[in-house]
Design a protein around this motif. Structure first.
Motif, PDB file in Angstrom:
ATOM      1  N   THR A  44     -25.663-115.544  56.058  1.00 50.77           N
ATOM      2  CA  THR A  44     -24.619-115.308  55.060  1.00 50.77           C
ATOM      3  C   THR A  44     -24.421-113.807  54.897  1.00 50.77           C
ATOM      4  O   THR A  44     -25.234-113.000  55.341  1.00 50.77           O
ATOM      5  N   ALA A  45     -23.328-113.433  54.248  1.00 50.20           N
ATOM      6  CA  ALA A  45     -23.064-112.012  53.984  1.00 50.20           C
ATOM      7  C   ALA A  45     -22.652-111.863  52.532  1.00 50.20           C
ATOM      8  O   ALA A  45     -22.025-112.752  51.951  1.00 50.20           O
ATOM      9  N   GLY A  46     -23.016-110.715  51.944  1.00 47.94           N
ATOM     10  CA  GLY A  46     -22.658-110.459  50.554  1.00 47.94           C
ATOM     11  C   GLY A  46     -21.164-110.284  50.378  1.00 47.94           C
ATOM     12  O   GLY A  46     -20.516-109.579  51.150  1.00 47.94           O
ATOM     13  N   PHE A  47     -20.616-110.921  49.351  1.00 50.83           N
ATOM     14  CA  PHE A  47     -19.185-110.841  49.052  1.00 50.83           C
ATOM     15  C   PHE A  47     -19.056-110.402  47.598  1.00 50.83           C
ATOM     16  O   PHE A  47     -19.423-111.137  46.678  1.00 50.83           O
ATOM     17  N   LYS A  48     -18.564-109.177  47.385  1.00 50.98           N
ATOM     18  CA  LYS A  48     -18.530-108.567  46.055  1.00 50.98           C
ATOM     19  C   LYS A  48     -17.169-108.810  45.405  1.00 50.98           C
ATOM     20  O   LYS A  48     -16.195-108.153  45.731  1.00 50.98           O
ATOM     21  N   GLN A  49     -17.140-109.764  44.479  1.00 48.46           N
ATOM     22  CA  GLN A  49     -15.885-110.117  43.817  1.00 48.46           C
ATOM     23  C   GLN A  49     -15.678-109.382  42.503  1.00 48.46           C
ATOM     24  O   GLN A  49     -14.551-109.160  42.079  1.00 48.46           O
ATOM     25  N   ASP A  53     -22.764-104.822  42.593  1.00 48.50           N
ATOM     26  CA  ASP A  53     -24.060-105.497  42.652  1.00 48.50           C
ATOM     27  C   ASP A  53     -23.906-107.023  42.713  1.00 48.50           C
ATOM     28  O   ASP A  53     -24.855-107.762  42.467  1.00 48.50           O
ATOM     29  N   ASP A  54     -22.707-107.500  43.026  1.00 41.60           N
ATOM     30  CA  ASP A  54     -22.441-108.947  43.103  1.00 41.60           C
ATOM     31  C   ASP A  54     -23.265-109.565  44.233  1.00 41.60           C
ATOM     32  O   ASP A  54     -23.244-109.083  45.363  1.00 41.60           O
ATOM     33  N   ASP A  55     -23.978-110.644  43.920  1.00 44.11           N
ATOM     34  CA  ASP A  55     -24.838-111.300  44.909  1.00 44.11           C
ATOM     35  C   ASP A  55     -24.226-112.554  45.530  1.00 44.11           C
ATOM     36  O   ASP A  55     -24.926-113.344  46.156  1.00 44.11           O
ATOM     37  N   THR A  56     -22.931-112.763  45.341  1.00 44.21           N
ATOM     38  CA  THR A  56     -22.275-113.911  45.968  1.00 44.21           C
ATOM     39  C   THR A  56     -22.473-113.854  47.484  1.00 44.21           C
ATOM     40  O   THR A  56     -22.433-112.779  48.081  1.00 44.21           O
ATOM     41  N   ARG A  57     -22.699-115.006  48.104  1.00 40.89           N
ATOM     42  CA  ARG A  57     -22.947-115.057  49.541  1.00 40.89           C
ATOM     43  C   ARG A  57     -21.885-115.930  50.214  1.00 40.89           C
ATOM     44  O   ARG A  57     -21.556-117.018  49.726  1.00 40.89           O
ATOM     45  N   VAL A  58     -21.334-115.467  51.333  1.00 41.34           N
ATOM     46  CA  VAL A  58     -20.344-116.217  52.108  1.00 41.34           C
ATOM     47  C   VAL A  58     -20.925-116.488  53.493  1.00 41.34           C
ATOM     48  O   VAL A  58     -21.585-115.631  54.085  1.00 41.34           O
ATOM     49  N   ALA A  72     -14.026 -98.547  51.169  1.00 44.82           N
ATOM     50  CA  ALA A  72     -14.522 -98.107  49.861  1.00 44.82           C
ATOM     51  C   ALA A  72     -16.043 -98.075  49.885  1.00 44.82           C
ATOM     52  O   ALA A  72     -16.680 -98.974  50.435  1.00 44.82           O
ATOM     53  N   LYS A  73     -16.626 -97.026  49.280  1.00 44.98           N
ATOM     54  CA  LYS A  73     -18.086 -96.933  49.219  1.00 44.98           C
ATOM     55  C   LYS A  73     -18.601 -97.657  47.981  1.00 44.98           C
ATOM     56  O   LYS A  73     -18.025 -97.552  46.888  1.00 44.98           O
ATOM     57  N   ASP A  74     -19.694 -98.402  48.162  1.00 48.03           N
ATOM     58  CA  ASP A  74     -20.299 -99.055  47.006  1.00 48.03           C
ATOM     59  C   ASP A  74     -21.189 -98.040  46.274  1.00 48.03           C
ATOM     60  O   ASP A  74     -21.195 -96.841  46.599  1.00 48.03           O
ATOM     61  N   ASP A  75     -21.947 -98.501  45.278  1.00 47.14           N
ATOM     62  CA  ASP A  75     -22.719 -97.601  44.426  1.00 47.14           C
ATOM     63  C   ASP A  75     -23.863 -96.904  45.154  1.00 47.14           C
ATOM     64  O   ASP A  75     -24.414 -95.925  44.641  1.00 47.14           O
ATOM     65  N   ILE A  76     -24.242 -97.420  46.332  1.00 47.18           N
ATOM     66  CA  ILE A  76     -25.305 -96.742  47.085  1.00 47.18           C
ATOM     67  C   ILE A  76     -24.744 -96.051  48.330  1.00 47.18           C
ATOM     68  O   ILE A  76     -25.491 -95.659  49.224  1.00 47.18           O
ATOM     69  N   GLY A  77     -23.403 -95.945  48.388  1.00 49.69           N
ATOM     70  CA  GLY A  77     -22.769 -95.151  49.432  1.00 49.69           C
ATOM     71  C   GLY A  77     -22.473 -95.868  50.730  1.00 49.69           C
ATOM     72  O   GLY A  77     -22.130 -95.223  51.729  1.00 49.69           O
ATOM     73  N   LEU A  78     -22.586 -97.217  50.754  1.00 54.11           N
ATOM     74  CA  LEU A  78     -22.290 -97.967  51.975  1.00 54.11           C
ATOM     75  C   LEU A  78     -20.820 -98.376  51.990  1.00 54.11           C
ATOM     76  O   LEU A  78     -20.252 -98.786  50.966  1.00 54.11           O
ATOM     77  N   LEU A  79     -20.189 -98.295  53.163  1.00 59.47           N
ATOM     78  CA  LEU A  79     -18.758 -98.563  53.293  1.00 59.47           C
ATOM     79  C   LEU A  79     -18.453-100.059  53.321  1.00 59.47           C
ATOM     80  O   LEU A  79     -19.091-100.826  54.049  1.00 59.47           O
ATOM     81  N   CYS A  80     -17.459-100.436  52.542  1.00 59.29           N
ATOM     82  CA  CYS A  80     -17.049-101.844  52.430  1.00 59.29           C
ATOM     83  C   CYS A  80     -15.576-101.997  52.781  1.00 59.29           C
ATOM     84  O   CYS A  80     -14.786-101.059  52.655  1.00 59.29           O
TER      85      CYS A  80
END
Length: 346
Positions: A44-49, A53-58, A72-80
């Motif tokens: 699965t992969a994290g899906f931030k709705q 910090d959303d833990d939804t999984r797809v 877009a960068k998340d709060d820890i600097g990873l690109l989404c």
């Protein structure tokens, strides 16, 4: 007064949550660049709705539409990437939902430009799968086939690494005589599923399959990389489990003469219904009604007598209504009319 205060708190909190969600999803503008992709992170992969910090999984294999080329960068600097789920490859719970996902968890990974923080390419890129279905031109040669690989065969509907499985016995239409090599150099054929011999989930779906997993195998020309010849109708498709006298189709083991006799499935709770071969494990509900297609009975591979029927009402979902196949005469209301000397229904 206390109740009113609590109510105001709830309303205020709801408004704040809605605003926070709206702001989160608007971190990059939606421009709909017309690019599609697939979730590749297993299982699965994290899906931030709603927030970073959303833990939804797809599920892996879910398909989506890219909503903007901007990352877009998340709060820890990873690109989404901002996406809208088309098919979550599961319950359908996330279909149509919008959110963010790590680009590295998707088929758009190779299209990420970390300098400009944008998706470059996509759509026509083989890595994104946007034009995967167009690798062979659809020309509808009016050739048909059946899945023969047991018990299932890979059906590639979004990319050459697609792990979708379709049941043995599924029938399909060939969409192009051109064969296409997958990412490991194996030839595939472009097909459209007619009947997936299962839940019906894949009926009407188009994709690629190894010809060696189908009845089209005998018509492959690896020099010209094309399909040469092939059956022009479903009834012409041969089945590996047929008798030597079966002709071109399993259901042709006895000729249809329509004696005008109706019957009912009496075996509880289901009875075997053989559409494609004597080892077919399809089950039809007790109480299903049918039309007898021939007074002549046929013996299966273990010597048991079967009657050729057409289902009128399968006493279930309707999936088998109109389907033709064989069922043990002893599993039907015609049991008392079986003549074991002449092998006919009297």
């Amino acid at each position: 007064m206390k109740k009113l205060f609590l109510l105001l708190l709830i309303i205020t909190g709801s408004i704040a949550t809605a605003r926070a969600q709206t702001t989160f999803l608007n971190k990059v503008s939606t421009t709909n660049p017309g690019i599609k992709g697939k979730v590749t992170f297993s299982p699965t992969a994290g899906f931030k709705q709603y927030s970073w910090d959303d833990d939804t999984r797809v599920n892996e294999g879910a398909t989506f539409e890219l909503l903007t080329r901007e990352l877009a960068k998340d709060d820890i600097g990873l690109l989404c990437v901002k996406i809208k789920i088309i098919d979550d490859n599961g319950s359908g719970k996330f279909n149509g939902k919008v959110g963010f996902m790590y680009g590295a968890s998707t088929s758009l990974s190779d299209d990420m430009d970390y300098t400009t923080e944008r998706i470059k390419g996509g759509g026509s890129s083989s890595s994104s799968g946007g034009s995967y279905m167009d690798r062979a031109t659809t020309t509808y040669p009016k050739v048909y086939g059946k899945v023969t690989f047991s018990p299932t065969a890979g059906f590639k509907s979004t990319g050459h690494d697609d792990a979708t499985r379709v049941n043995e016995g599924a029938t399909f239409e060939l969409l192009s005589r051109e064969m296409i090599k997958d990412d490991i150099g194996l030839y595939t054929i472009k097909i459209k599923i007619i009947d997936d011999n299962g839940s019906g989930k894949y009926n009407g779906k188009s994709g690629y399959m190894y010809p060696a997993s189908t009845t089209i195998s005998d018509f492959t020309d690896y020099t010209s990389e094309r399909i040469v010849g092939g059956p022009k109708s479903i009834s012409e498709i041969s089945s590996g489990g047929d008798d030597e006298d079966s002709g071109n189709s399993f259901t042709d083991q006895v000729a249809s003469t329509y004696p005008g006799i109706k019957g009912r499935i009496t075996f509880s709770p289901t009875a075997g219904f053989k559409q494609f071969g004597w080892d077919d494990n399809t089950r039809v509900n007790e109480g299903a009604t049918f039309e007898l297609l021939s007074r002549k009975m046929a013996k299966d591979d273990s010597g048991l007598l079967c009657v050729k029927i057409k289902i009128i009402d399968d006493n279930g979902s309707g999936k088998f209504n109109g389907k033709i196949g064989f069922v043990f005469g002893a599993s039907t209301s015609l049991s008392d009319r079986m003549d074991y000397t002449t092998n006919k229904i009297e």
